[in-house]
Structures are given as structure tokens and as C-alpha cells.
Design an enzyme around this catalytic site. Structure first.
Site, PDB file in Angstrom:
ATOM      1  N   ASP A  40     -17.725 -36.422 -54.522  1.00 21.32           N
ATOM      2  CA  ASP A  40     -17.772 -37.750 -53.901  1.00 21.32           C
ATOM      3  C   ASP A  40     -19.208 -38.108 -53.533  1.00 21.32           C
ATOM      4  O   ASP A  40     -19.644 -39.242 -53.705  1.00 21.32           O
ATOM      5  CB  ASP A  40     -16.898 -37.781 -52.645  1.00 21.32           C
ATOM      6  CG  ASP A  40     -15.432 -37.661 -53.002  1.00 21.32           C
ATOM      7  OD1 ASP A  40     -15.109 -37.697 -54.208  1.00 21.32           O
ATOM      8  OD2 ASP A  40     -14.610 -37.520 -52.072  1.00 21.32           O
ATOM      9  N   ASP A  44     -21.284 -41.255 -54.794  1.00 16.32           N
ATOM     10  CA  ASP A  44     -21.821 -42.218 -53.839  1.00 16.32           C
ATOM     11  C   ASP A  44     -23.322 -42.415 -54.021  1.00 16.32           C
ATOM     12  O   ASP A  44     -23.830 -43.512 -53.851  1.00 16.32           O
ATOM     13  CB  ASP A  44     -21.522 -41.766 -52.402  1.00 16.32           C
ATOM     14  CG  ASP A  44     -20.059 -42.006 -52.029  1.00 16.32           C
ATOM     15  OD1 ASP A  44     -19.408 -42.844 -52.692  1.00 16.32           O
ATOM     16  OD2 ASP A  44     -19.572 -41.352 -51.086  1.00 16.32           O
ATOM     17  N   LEU A  90     -13.559 -51.857 -50.011  1.00 16.48           N
ATOM     18  CA  LEU A  90     -14.419 -52.048 -48.853  1.00 16.48           C
ATOM     19  C   LEU A  90     -15.835 -51.582 -49.155  1.00 16.48           C
ATOM     20  O   LEU A  90     -16.028 -50.687 -49.973  1.00 16.48           O
ATOM     21  CB  LEU A  90     -13.902 -51.220 -47.670  1.00 16.48           C
ATOM     22  CG  LEU A  90     -12.504 -51.542 -47.155  1.00 16.48           C
ATOM     23  CD1 LEU A  90     -12.056 -50.481 -46.164  1.00 16.48           C
ATOM     24  CD2 LEU A  90     -12.493 -52.922 -46.515  1.00 16.48           C
ATOM     25  N   GLU A 123      -9.499 -47.460 -37.896  1.00 18.08           N
ATOM     26  CA  GLU A 123      -8.404 -46.706 -38.527  1.00 18.08           C
ATOM     27  C   GLU A 123      -8.953 -45.588 -39.399  1.00 18.08           C
ATOM     28  O   GLU A 123      -9.963 -45.779 -40.070  1.00 18.08           O
ATOM     29  CB  GLU A 123      -7.583 -47.668 -39.416  1.00 18.08           C
ATOM     30  CG  GLU A 123      -7.124 -48.904 -38.673  1.00 18.08           C
ATOM     31  CD  GLU A 123      -6.550 -49.991 -39.598  1.00 18.08           C
ATOM     32  OE1 GLU A 123      -6.406 -49.739 -40.813  1.00 18.08           O
ATOM     33  OE2 GLU A 123      -6.259 -51.081 -39.077  1.00 18.08           O
ATOM     34  N   LYS A 125      -9.595 -43.522 -42.564  1.00 18.85           N
ATOM     35  CA  LYS A 125      -9.549 -43.892 -43.976  1.00 18.85           C
ATOM     36  C   LYS A 125      -8.836 -42.765 -44.713  1.00 18.85           C
ATOM     37  O   LYS A 125      -9.390 -41.684 -44.908  1.00 18.85           O
ATOM     38  CB  LYS A 125     -10.967 -44.090 -44.513  1.00 18.85           C
ATOM     39  CG  LYS A 125     -11.009 -44.589 -45.941  1.00 18.85           C
ATOM     40  CD  LYS A 125     -12.429 -45.008 -46.309  1.00 18.85           C
ATOM     41  CE  LYS A 125     -12.540 -45.535 -47.721  1.00 18.85           C
ATOM     42  NZ  LYS A 125     -12.044 -44.638 -48.757  1.00 18.85           N
ATOM     43  N   ASP A 127      -7.394 -40.472 -47.475  1.00 23.49           N
ATOM     44  CA  ASP A 127      -7.915 -40.160 -48.803  1.00 23.49           C
ATOM     45  C   ASP A 127      -6.765 -39.958 -49.786  1.00 23.49           C
ATOM     46  O   ASP A 127      -6.386 -38.849 -50.111  1.00 23.49           O
ATOM     47  CB  ASP A 127      -8.786 -38.902 -48.717  1.00 23.49           C
ATOM     48  CG  ASP A 127      -9.693 -38.772 -49.928  1.00 23.49           C
ATOM     49  OD1 ASP A 127      -9.724 -39.716 -50.739  1.00 23.49           O
ATOM     50  OD2 ASP A 127     -10.360 -37.738 -50.052  1.00 23.49           O
ATOM     51  N   GLU A 183      -1.654 -46.580 -48.259  1.00 22.70           N
ATOM     52  CA  GLU A 183      -2.137 -45.429 -49.016  1.00 22.70           C
ATOM     53  C   GLU A 183      -1.024 -44.404 -49.207  1.00 22.70           C
ATOM     54  O   GLU A 183      -0.337 -44.047 -48.243  1.00 22.70           O
ATOM     55  CB  GLU A 183      -3.288 -44.794 -48.208  1.00 22.70           C
ATOM     56  CG  GLU A 183      -4.257 -44.014 -49.026  1.00 22.70           C
ATOM     57  CD  GLU A 183      -5.365 -44.873 -49.640  1.00 22.70           C
ATOM     58  OE1 GLU A 183      -5.293 -46.127 -49.566  1.00 22.70           O
ATOM     59  OE2 GLU A 183      -6.297 -44.279 -50.209  1.00 22.70           O
ATOM     60  N   TYR A 235      -1.338 -50.135 -44.065  1.00 24.66           N
ATOM     61  CA  TYR A 235      -2.437 -50.615 -43.228  1.00 24.66           C
ATOM     62  C   TYR A 235      -2.827 -52.067 -43.479  1.00 24.66           C
ATOM     63  O   TYR A 235      -3.667 -52.610 -42.797  1.00 24.66           O
ATOM     64  CB  TYR A 235      -3.670 -49.711 -43.331  1.00 24.66           C
ATOM     65  CG  TYR A 235      -4.116 -49.377 -44.740  1.00 24.66           C
ATOM     66  CD1 TYR A 235      -4.647 -50.355 -45.574  1.00 24.66           C
ATOM     67  CD2 TYR A 235      -4.023 -48.082 -45.213  1.00 24.66           C
ATOM     68  CE1 TYR A 235      -5.055 -50.049 -46.854  1.00 24.66           C
ATOM     69  CE2 TYR A 235      -4.439 -47.764 -46.503  1.00 24.66           C
ATOM     70  CZ  TYR A 235      -4.953 -48.751 -47.318  1.00 24.66           C
ATOM     71  OH  TYR A 235      -5.353 -48.442 -48.587  1.00 24.66           O
ATOM     72  N   LYS A 323     -18.043 -43.647 -44.019  1.00 22.39           N
ATOM     73  CA  LYS A 323     -17.628 -42.379 -44.636  1.00 22.39           C
ATOM     74  C   LYS A 323     -18.161 -41.171 -43.868  1.00 22.39           C
ATOM     75  O   LYS A 323     -19.297 -41.190 -43.375  1.00 22.39           O
ATOM     76  CB  LYS A 323     -18.161 -42.313 -46.079  1.00 22.39           C
ATOM     77  CG  LYS A 323     -17.604 -43.390 -46.985  1.00 22.39           C
ATOM     78  CD  LYS A 323     -16.456 -42.830 -47.804  1.00 22.39           C
ATOM     79  CE  LYS A 323     -16.253 -43.574 -49.101  1.00 22.39           C
ATOM     80  NZ  LYS A 323     -16.800 -42.947 -50.267  1.00 22.39           N
ATOM     81  N   CYS A 417     -10.763   0.588 -59.979  1.00 19.89           N
ATOM     82  CA  CYS A 417     -10.731   0.135 -58.586  1.00 19.89           C
ATOM     83  C   CYS A 417     -12.061   0.473 -57.923  1.00 19.89           C
ATOM     84  O   CYS A 417     -12.483   1.632 -57.953  1.00 19.89           O
ATOM     85  CB  CYS A 417      -9.581   0.815 -57.849  1.00 19.89           C
ATOM     86  SG  CYS A 417      -9.629   0.486 -56.072  1.00 19.89           S
ATOM     87  N   CYS A 420     -11.227   3.250 -54.929  1.00 19.91           N
ATOM     88  CA  CYS A 420     -10.777   4.621 -55.165  1.00 19.91           C
ATOM     89  C   CYS A 420     -11.054   5.112 -56.584  1.00 19.91           C
ATOM     90  O   CYS A 420     -10.881   6.294 -56.872  1.00 19.91           O
ATOM     91  CB  CYS A 420      -9.290   4.756 -54.854  1.00 19.91           C
ATOM     92  SG  CYS A 420      -8.245   4.007 -56.114  1.00 19.91           S
ATOM     93  N   CYS A 435      -5.154  -2.221 -58.950  1.00 20.17           N
ATOM     94  CA  CYS A 435      -5.505  -0.811 -58.843  1.00 20.17           C
ATOM     95  C   CYS A 435      -4.216   0.001 -58.945  1.00 20.17           C
ATOM     96  O   CYS A 435      -3.206  -0.336 -58.329  1.00 20.17           O
ATOM     97  CB  CYS A 435      -6.180  -0.572 -57.500  1.00 20.17           C
ATOM     98  SG  CYS A 435      -6.143   1.132 -56.939  1.00 20.17           S
ATOM     99  N   CYS A 441      -5.226   5.199 -52.697  1.00 16.20           N
ATOM    100  CA  CYS A 441      -6.378   4.296 -52.604  1.00 16.20           C
ATOM    101  C   CYS A 441      -6.542   3.879 -51.144  1.00 16.20           C
ATOM    102  O   CYS A 441      -5.648   3.253 -50.568  1.00 16.20           O
ATOM    103  CB  CYS A 441      -6.164   3.061 -53.473  1.00 16.20           C
ATOM    104  SG  CYS A 441      -7.416   1.787 -53.221  1.00 16.20           S
TER     105      CYS A 441
END
Ligand code: IVH
Length: 693
Positions: A40, A44, A90, A123, A125, A127, A183, A235, A323, A417, A420, A435, A441
Site C-alpha cells: 500500500d 501511495d 476519498l 469513522e 476506514k 479495509d 464496506e 457508512y 491513512k 534435524c 538431534c 525430524c 530429540c
């Protein structure tokens, strides 16, 4: 990247073209394929750069450039819906200064003398992805996505299966035509659940809840949408026959009264300082919320003022999205290590250059398994983008390939492993390598001890992970039964013993009081319930819920173990919810000599209670094993099962010679055949009904 102030007109034109193309590609990945490849924050910053160049060279703005587009064109398979009122987006801001510019701008536009004369609705936002739902005469008739803002996809059937959306509303003040908008989102818990399930079935694993919500909503088959748990908040509104509210907050109250969900954190704010405080409060609360939010939306509350303020090209002047700084960060992988878990699973972990991600210092990230390292091509010394979602273990989003140094090292996944040295093998249908050392072990042994005393098992609070690890290393506790001989061994046994005693009270940081408390906590657990005991054994795939099923079905540990030792799995397979794969793991567990020895020693120290329940054992069904098959008409399968259980019957998933009755509904299949073959009593639904009433 070149400084914008230094760009010539020619360079600016080329740069705007490049940004437009890059963002168009990113938009397709994000909106249509639900598989973003830019973070994001990266997106942006492209958007910002585009805006800044456009501001300096307004005449170069591209007609179909990023600033003129909203979202992406619709996928063709869905029907199209024209939005009567466009679904806009927005403007974003990222700082307190920009917020002050916003409120100052609003007041200036309205001719106010001071900046604090306006009431705002603030409010979270959400996602997720925006939707519009149209109601006519109180009936839900059409649902749509935003699409490009003018035309969206028809998701009527998909919205119908979201429980938060009322499908019919009866209210005297409801407008004849009402489009509510909001949303659709997936909660963090449902997202993890879905990914876990998909990973196990080798299906698509989503990058974040938003993509999972998008992928789940935009399904041509609404049944798939229904299986995925989606939620929604309302909303705003679109086309409405008569607007009877005077403000955003009044709208929210009205839709709530009509049965829609609105976000409980929505608040009224009176000053810019109120908005700043609200932003900071929610940023703090963000990790604790059940769903992702990526910022705060501030809206001028009064509709008359909203109307005066109006719109810029494609965003309102009366609202803005503030944001949160991205909970993602760049850092370097210093090393990759492999951890060994209780069941021997080898899990790779990245040691990171410590970095602050959204207020938390992160220094490790899980890499899941070796395939994941290959798929993401992660190497030691690589620069990576890490992401923290809520309180979960940080994830690596991707490698920044452009920053790969000369000395980056591919990680060779160990075939042995690391603790051990036993062979580590990967079964064909499994993603993890394990393992084979079992209890020899040390890593597996300590993890199993930690599991043994954990909350849903023996729940011995005084024995934390660190203590178990220390005691294991010092040979004080090697196997679960050693926990129960600790007190005896502490004082050095009786007078004739040559043993010196452990004298735990003289260990650093301990004392008589803490040792006494520990012994008390241990002694309280010398009697344990059957489900807890089965769970505590740490059998692969056998969690707390399965342990309860087994306990209910067998009633006593010895009957269960005897069956397992002679590999008699018929009775186990009868349990609804236990399949072949799990039975295989259970039988293998009991076949291991060291597990038999562990249990034997343990049973010398503790008592496992038989499993008692409150069912009515005087009924005709008491103690009988019933299998249901086909469709029942008078009641649901779940109801019938519950009723049978309450009358003391056992309900099994498959027919065997231990079955007493098979209750046959319509369209019964192979189970009825098998019952006939075995000569088991078959009851019609009516006969069963008579028996239980
Ligand atoms: S109001 C004209 N309120 O954020 C204003 N949007 O770019 C319409 N969003 O497209 C949007 N929570 O998908 C509004 N409380 C909220 C929101 C919200 C999330 C999303 C929505 C919108 C985008 C803004």
C-alpha cells in the site's frame, strides 16, 4: 528518482506516462486478481508522485491517467450495474499538518472566521471493499461493487449470503427506494481460519483479509461466498427516494434502527484537536480490533454544509481519508534458522535486522516451510518487506530483488534435524519436513513437556517454558512422569537413600515458598479428566476437541488404549469427525515403545478419571450406537444427533458391526446397504421419532 522540481516538460510527460502504466498494472493485480504485488505504501508513493507532477504541469495530465481513474474496470463474467449516483472515493492525507490544512480549507471555503466551527463524523476506514445495496419497498433487490465508480459488478446473490445484511426491512420511516453503501470485510480470525484451511488443501493462500474478502465476494458461485465468512458495515448512501436525515450521524442512527450494522467506533468530533485525538486513539486500538482498518475518515456532519462544499473532480471536499502509516517495513534478513516443534516439524525462521513496524520492534519472522522459501525466493542478506497484522507473527511479504546484494546466500534446507541429527523426512503429501528422532530429540522432548503442562492439558502453571528447558538439560525432568516424582526427589528420598536430593529451593531465584507452590500445583493434577489426559499426550492431529470426542466415545482410558495397542480401529472410526489419517497417527503413537513406556510410568503417578456425562442412561437408546443416513424430514440431522446423545446413545459416522441402529432418511446411500449386509436394525425416521418421544 528525479526531483520533481528539476523535471523538464519532456521528462514530466514521460514520467506521467510511466506512472500511469505502472499504476494501471498494479490496479489490475489488486482489483481484478486479488493479488497485489505493490505494498500500500509503495502504491501511495506512486500516487503522490503523480499528483505532484500533475500539480506542477496541469496541462500534461493524462485524460485516463491515475488521478482520473477509480478502482478498475469490472470483470466480465458478472452482470453490470450502472450506479445512479456514482460511487466516489476519498482524497488521502498522511499527517497532522495535512489534517489541519483540510479543516482550515473547509472553514475557509465556508467563510468561517475560526477553524473550529464545524462538527465532523469521524469513522474508522474499514479495509475491505465497497458495496452498494438497493432496497425497494423494504426488500433487498440488487447489490453491486464499486467497479470504476460508474459501473459495478452485480453481486446481488453474493450479498444475500452475508448475515449482516437484512434482506427485508419493515419500518414506517423507510424510504421507498434506499441504496445503502458500505464496506464488506473479513474478520482477522476468519481470514486466518480460511488461509489455514486453504493451505492444508493446497489452495490459494490470501495475502491479507482484504484480498480474502475480495476473492470471496467476487465468486460467480454464491455458495462459495457463503462458506467464507464475510461481514459488512454501512457508512453512506446512494440513490434514495427521500432523504429524511440532516446529517451523517443522523443517517448512521437511522440505518442502525433499520437493522444495518454501523461501526461502533464512529464518533462525533467538534475540533481539529478532537480529530487528532480520535486518530491516535484508534491507531492504538487498531491491533485489538477484530478486523483491519487502514485509517480514519473525517466527514463534515451537516448535510447542508456538505452540499455547499460539494466535490472536487472525483472526491468530496467535505470528507478526507487520513491513512495510518503502513504496518510494513523494509529490513534485512541476517540469518535463517530452523526450529523443531513438538511433532518434529522443522520450521524455518528468519532472524531480521530489528525494525520498528507500527510501534512494535520486530526481529523474527516465520518462513512457514521450505516450499515457501523457494516460492518467495528468500535468501540470507536479502532486503525484504515485512508486515505485521494485528498481534500475529510477522510475515515476509516479498523480497526486494533490486536490492539483492552480491553476497546473498540461498538457504539449503537441512535434511537432518538441527537439534538431534536424526534424519528429517518430508512425506509426499506434506509441506513440512519432520525430524524422525522422536523423544530422543531434545527439541521434541521439551516441546512435548511444554505441551503436557499447557493450559488445555495438565495446566501446571508453575512450570514455564524456561524452567522445562532448564530441567530437561539438567536431567531433572526427562519425561512427564518425572514431574510427579519431583517432590520426592527434591528432599533426597528417605533416610537410607544415597541420593542427595535436588534441593530446588536453593536454585537461583527460587525459594522455599515457590518450590512449595510448585509442588502444590503439581499435586492438584494427580487426578485428571480423560479429555485433558488424551490431549496432553500430544498425539499428532489430536487437539482438544478431538480428545473430547474420543473421551466421550470410550469413557475410559484403558479401553481406548487396549483397542489402540491391538490396532482395533473400528470403534475409533465410528466417531463422526475422526478420519483415516488421524486414526493412522493415533495408532502409530501407541505403537511406539517409548510412548507406551511414558504412559506406563505416568499411570503409576496419576489417576485418569473415567469420562462421566449427564445423559439419561435409562432410555432405550442408552449405550446404543446409532448411525444416521439420508435426509430427515421432521428434524435436522444436528437436532436428531443431539437428541440421541442426550438419551445416552453414541452417534457414529459410519456403519460397523458395533452399530446398533441405522436411522434411514430419504435418499439414503451406501450406509443403508452396509447395514443390510451386516444385519443391523434399520429404523425409519418415524420409528426413530417414536423411540425418542
Ligand atoms: S465514505 C464519497 N466512509 O474508503 C465518500 N469510505 O477512498 C464515500 N471506506 O471507497 C466513502 N471506510 O471503500 C467512507 N467509513 C467510511 C469508510 C470508507 C472505508 C473506503 C471506501 C471508499 C474508500 C475511500
Amino acid at each position: 528518482m528525479q526531483n520533481i522540481d528539476e523535471l523538464s516538460e519532456e521528462q514530466a510527460r514521460a514520467e506521467l506516462k510511466r506512472l500511469s502504466e505502472e499504476m494501471a498494472k498494479a490496479d489490475i493485480a489488486y482489483y481484478q486478481n486479488d493479488a497485489p504485488y505493490l505494498t500500500d505504501a509503495e502504491y501511495d508513493s506512486l500516487k503522490r508522485r503523480n499528483e505532484q507532477i500533475e500539480a506542477k504541469f496541469p496541462h500534461l495530465r493524462l485524460a485516463n491517467g491515475p488521478s482520473q481513474r477509480i478502482g478498475a474496470a469490472v470483470k466480465s463474467e458478472f452482470g453490470k450495474v450502472e450506479h445512479k449516483i456514482p460511487m466516489l472515493s476519498l482524497g488521502d492525507i498522511f499527517s497532522e499538518e495535512e489534517l489541519m490544512d483540510f479543516t482550515a480549507g473547509v472553514n475557509r471555503f465556508l467563510g468561517n472566521k475560526t477553524d473550529n466551527q464545524i462538527t465532523y463524523s469521524a469513522e474508522p476506514k474499514i479495509d475491505g471493499l465497497s458495496f452498494s445495496a438497493r432496497f425497494e419497498h423494504g426488500k433487498f433487490i440488487q447489490g453491486a461493487t464499486r467497479g470504476d465508480g460508474k459501473t459495478g459488478e452485480d453481486i446481488t446473490e453474493n450479498l444475500k449470503v452475508i448475515k449482516d445484511l437484512p434482506l427485508e426491512i419493515k419500518a414506517p420511516d423507510l424510504p421507498e427506494i434506499l441504496e445503502v453503501r458500505g464496506e464488506v470485510y473479513m474478520s482477522k480470525a476468519d481470514f486466518f481460519e480460511l488461509n489455514k484451511k486453504n493451505a492444508a488443501e493446497h489452495k490459494k493462500v490470501f495475502a491479507n483479509p482484504r484480498n480474502a474478502a475480495a476473492g470471496s465476494l467476487r465468486q460467480l458461485d454464491a455458495n462459495i461466498t457463503k462458506e467464507r465468512k464475510l461481514s459488512l458495515f454501512v457508512y453512506t448512501w446512494g440513490d434514495v427516494s427521500e432523504i429524511t436525515w440532516k446529517s451523517q450521524s443522523e443517517f448512521l442512527a437511522k440505518v442502525r434502527s433499520w437493522g444495518f450494522k454501523t461501526n461502533p467506533y464512529n464518533r462525533i468530533c467538534h475540533t481539529t484537536q478532537d480529530l487528532i485525538n480520535y486518530f491516535e486513539d484508534l491507531q492504538q486500538e487498531r491491533a485489538n480490533l477484530l478486523y483491519d482498518i487502514d485509517g480514519i475518515v473525517y466527514k463534515v456532519d451537516d448535510l447542508a454544509l456538505q452540499n455547499r462544499l460539494g466535490f472536487l473532480t472525483r472526491t468530496p471536499r467535505w470528507a478526507i481519508a487520513h491513512k495510518f502509516p503502513a504496518e510494513q517495513a523494509f529490513t534485512k534478513i541476517n540469518n535463517i534458522r530452523v526450529q523443531v516443534g513438538r511433532t518434529g516439524a522443522l520450521t524455518p525462521v528468519a532472524d531480521l535486522e530489528p525494525i520498528n513496524v507500527g510501534g512494535v520492534i520486530v526481529s523474527h519472522a516465520t518462513l512457514h516451510n521450505e516450499d515457501e522459501i523457494k516460492r518467495k525466493d528468500i535468501r540470507i542478506n536479502d532486503t525484504v518487506i515485512i508486515q505485521r497484522a494485528g498481534d500475529v507473527i510477522p510475515q515476509i511479504v516479498r523480497v526486494v530483488k533490486e536490492k539483492r546484494p552480491q553476497d546473498s546466500q540461498e538457504f539449503i534446507f537441512p535434511q537432518k534435524c538441527p537439534v538431534c541429527g536424526a534424519h528429517a523426512i518430508k512425506e509426499e503429501d506434506e509441506a513440512v519436513r519432520r525430524c524422525t528422532g522422536g523423544l530422543t530429540c531434545p527439541a521434541q522432548a521439551t516441546e512435548r513437556l511444554i505441551h503436557f503442562v499447557s493450559k488445555d492439558a495438565f495446566d501446571i502453571s508453575g512450570l514455564g517454558e524456561k524452567i522445562i528447558e532448564d530441567f530437561y538439560r539438567e536431567n531433572i525432568i526427562k519425561t512427564p512422569s518425572d514431574i510427579f516424582t519431583l517432590e520426592e526427589r527434591n528432599s533426597g528420598g528417605d533416610l537410607f537413600s544415597h541420593h542427595n536430593g535436588l534441593h530446588l529451593e536453593s536454585r537461583e531465584g527460587w525459594g522455599k515458598k515457590s518450590v512449595d507452590n510448585l509442588f502444590k500445583a503439581i499435586n492438584e493434577k494427580r487426578k485428571i479428566s480423560l479429555p485433558r489426559f488424551i490431549y496432553a499426550l500430544g498425539i499428532r492431529q489430536v487437539g482438544a476437541a478431538t480428545s473430547l470426542l474420543i473421551a466421550k466415545h470410550y469413557g475410559s482410558f484403558l479401553t481406548f488404549m487396549q483397542d489402540m495397542l491391538v490396532k482395533n480401529t473400528e470403534k475409533l472410526l465410528e466417531i463422526d469427525g475422526i478420519g483415516e489419517a488421524m486414526v493412522k497417527d493415533i495408532v502409530e503413537f501407541f505403537a511406539e515403545e517409548h510412548n507406551q513406556q511414558t504412559i506406563k510410568l505416568l499411570l503409576q503417578q496419576i489417576k485418569v478419571d473415567d469420562f462421566l456425562d449427564t445423559t439419561d442412561y435409562t432410555s432405550q437408546l442408552s449405550g446404543k450406537t446409532i448411525v444416521f443416513t439420508g435426509t430427515l424430514e421432521k428434524m435436522t440431522r444436528a437436532e436428531a444427533k443431539a437428541k440421541a446423545l442426550s438419551l445416552g446413545a453414541k452417534v457414529a459416522g459410519s456403519v460397523s458391526k458395533n452399530t446398533d441402529f441405522v436411522v434411514m432418511g430419504s435418499d439414503a446411500g451406501s450406509k443403508a446397504e452396509k447395514a443390510k449386509e451386516l444385519g443391523i436394525t434399520i429404523l425409519s425416521e418415524d420409528a426413530f421419532f417414536a423411540l425418542i418421544s
